[in-house]
Design a protein around this motif. Structure first.
Motif, short mmCIF file in Angstrom:
data_model
loop_
_atom_site.label_atom_id
_atom_site.label_comp_id
_atom_site.label_asym_id
_atom_site.label_seq_id
_atom_site.Cartn_x
_atom_site.Cartn_y
_atom_site.Cartn_z
N PHE A 174 2.44 -15.73 -8.38
CA PHE A 174 2.07 -14.35 -8.13
C PHE A 174 3.29 -13.44 -8.16
O PHE A 174 4.38 -13.85 -7.77
CB PHE A 174 1.41 -14.21 -6.76
N THR A 175 3.07 -12.22 -8.57
CA THR A 175 4.05 -11.15 -8.45
C THR A 175 3.37 -10.01 -7.73
O THR A 175 2.24 -9.65 -8.05
CB THR A 175 4.55 -10.69 -9.83
N ILE A 176 4.05 -9.46 -6.75
CA ILE A 176 3.50 -8.35 -5.98
C ILE A 176 4.48 -7.18 -6.05
O ILE A 176 5.63 -7.31 -5.63
CB ILE A 176 3.26 -8.74 -4.51
N LEU A 177 4.02 -6.07 -6.60
CA LEU A 177 4.81 -4.85 -6.63
C LEU A 177 4.48 -4.08 -5.36
O LEU A 177 3.31 -3.79 -5.09
CB LEU A 177 4.46 -4.00 -7.86
N GLU A 178 5.51 -3.78 -4.58
CA GLU A 178 5.33 -3.08 -3.32
C GLU A 178 6.14 -1.79 -3.35
O GLU A 178 7.33 -1.83 -3.65
CB GLU A 178 5.80 -3.94 -2.15
N ILE A 179 5.50 -0.67 -3.04
CA ILE A 179 6.19 0.62 -3.00
C ILE A 179 5.91 1.25 -1.64
O ILE A 179 4.75 1.39 -1.24
CB ILE A 179 5.73 1.54 -4.13
N TYR A 180 6.98 1.60 -0.94
CA TYR A 180 6.89 2.19 0.39
C TYR A 180 7.49 3.59 0.37
O TYR A 180 8.38 3.88 -0.43
CB TYR A 180 7.63 1.31 1.41
N ALA A 181 7.05 4.42 1.29
CA ALA A 181 7.57 5.79 1.40
C ALA A 181 9.06 5.77 1.72
O ALA A 181 9.82 6.60 1.21
CB ALA A 181 6.81 6.57 2.46
N ASP A 182 9.47 4.82 2.54
CA ASP A 182 10.87 4.70 2.92
C ASP A 182 11.08 3.36 3.62
O ASP A 182 10.14 2.57 3.77
CB ASP A 182 11.30 5.87 3.83
N ARG A 183 12.30 3.10 4.02
CA ARG A 183 12.64 1.83 4.67
C ARG A 183 11.85 1.65 5.98
O ARG A 183 11.42 0.54 6.30
CB ARG A 183 14.15 1.77 4.93
N ALA A 184 11.66 2.73 6.71
CA ALA A 184 10.92 2.65 7.97
C ALA A 184 9.47 2.20 7.72
O ALA A 184 8.92 1.44 8.51
CB ALA A 184 10.95 3.99 8.70
N ALA A 185 8.87 2.67 6.64
CA ALA A 185 7.50 2.26 6.30
C ALA A 185 7.45 0.77 5.98
O ALA A 185 6.51 0.08 6.38
CB ALA A 185 6.98 3.08 5.12
N TYR A 186 8.46 0.28 5.27
CA TYR A 186 8.53 -1.16 4.98
C TYR A 186 8.68 -1.96 6.28
O TYR A 186 7.98 -2.95 6.48
CB TYR A 186 9.70 -1.45 4.04
N GLU A 187 9.58 -1.53 7.15
CA GLU A 187 9.79 -2.23 8.42
C GLU A 187 8.52 -2.24 9.26
O GLU A 187 8.19 -3.26 9.87
CB GLU A 187 10.94 -1.58 9.20
N ALA A 188 7.79 -1.14 9.28
CA ALA A 188 6.53 -1.09 10.02
C ALA A 188 5.50 -2.03 9.39
O ALA A 188 4.75 -2.71 10.10
CB ALA A 188 5.99 0.34 10.04
N HIS A 189 5.48 -2.08 8.07
CA HIS A 189 4.54 -2.95 7.36
C HIS A 189 4.74 -4.42 7.73
O HIS A 189 3.77 -5.12 8.05
CB HIS A 189 4.68 -2.76 5.85
N ILE A 190 5.97 -4.88 7.72
CA ILE A 190 6.20 -6.31 7.97
C ILE A 190 6.02 -6.69 9.44
O ILE A 190 6.03 -7.87 9.77
CB ILE A 190 7.57 -6.80 7.43
N LYS A 191 5.82 -5.70 10.30
CA LYS A 191 5.53 -5.96 11.71
C LYS A 191 4.05 -5.78 12.03
O LYS A 191 3.62 -6.04 13.16
CB LYS A 191 6.36 -5.03 12.59
N SER A 192 3.27 -5.34 11.05
CA SER A 192 1.84 -5.07 11.29
C SER A 192 1.07 -6.37 11.52
O SER A 192 1.44 -7.43 11.02
CB SER A 192 1.23 -4.30 10.12
N ALA A 193 0.00 -6.26 12.27
CA ALA A 193 -0.82 -7.44 12.59
C ALA A 193 -1.40 -8.07 11.32
O ALA A 193 -1.42 -9.30 11.20
CB ALA A 193 -1.95 -7.05 13.55
N HIS A 194 -1.85 -7.27 10.37
CA HIS A 194 -2.45 -7.83 9.16
C HIS A 194 -1.41 -8.50 8.27
O HIS A 194 -1.70 -9.52 7.66
CB HIS A 194 -3.26 -6.76 8.38
N PHE A 195 -0.18 -7.98 8.23
CA PHE A 195 0.86 -8.66 7.46
C PHE A 195 1.24 -9.98 8.13
O PHE A 195 1.39 -11.00 7.45
CB PHE A 195 2.11 -7.79 7.29
N LEU A 196 1.38 -9.97 9.44
CA LEU A 196 1.74 -11.20 10.16
C LEU A 196 0.65 -12.26 10.02
O LEU A 196 0.95 -13.45 9.91
CB LEU A 196 2.05 -10.89 11.62
#
Length: 86
Positions: free
Chosen positions: A36-58
């Motif tokens: 698989f390849t996943i292209l991920e685009i975030y508004a900024d670094r803070a959005a990425y950091e919040a994403h990887i701490k989210s319940a659904h990502f975990l």
């Protein structure tokens, strides 16, 4: 395939709930459908950091930890920085 189910849920929920997630687009290789390849685009670094701490990502991360054999994260620079995603 269990991995696809985890990934589909994670992408769908992230796009619906996280305003800082601009795009998550997953594809599998035609001749190697478990790659698989996943292209991920975030508004900024803070959005990425919040994403990887989210319940659904975990949930995705923990559910697939024994399925993922290799992972490569590549930071990129957009060619057209202000390009909007439709």
């Amino acid at each position: 395939m269990r991995y696809r189910a985890f990934l589909t849920e994670e992408v769908t929920v992230s796009m619906r709930l996280e305003p800082g997630v601009r795009a998550l687009y997953a594809v599998s290789e035609k001749d190697r459908p478990t790659h698989f390849t996943i292209l991920e685009i975030y508004a900024d670094r803070a959005a990425y950091e919040a994403h990887i701490k989210s319940a659904h990502f975990l949930k995705y991360k923990m559910g697939t930890k024994d399925m993922v054999k290799s992972l490569e994260l590549i930071d990129t620079v957009p060619l057209i920085a202000d390009m909007k995603i439709k």
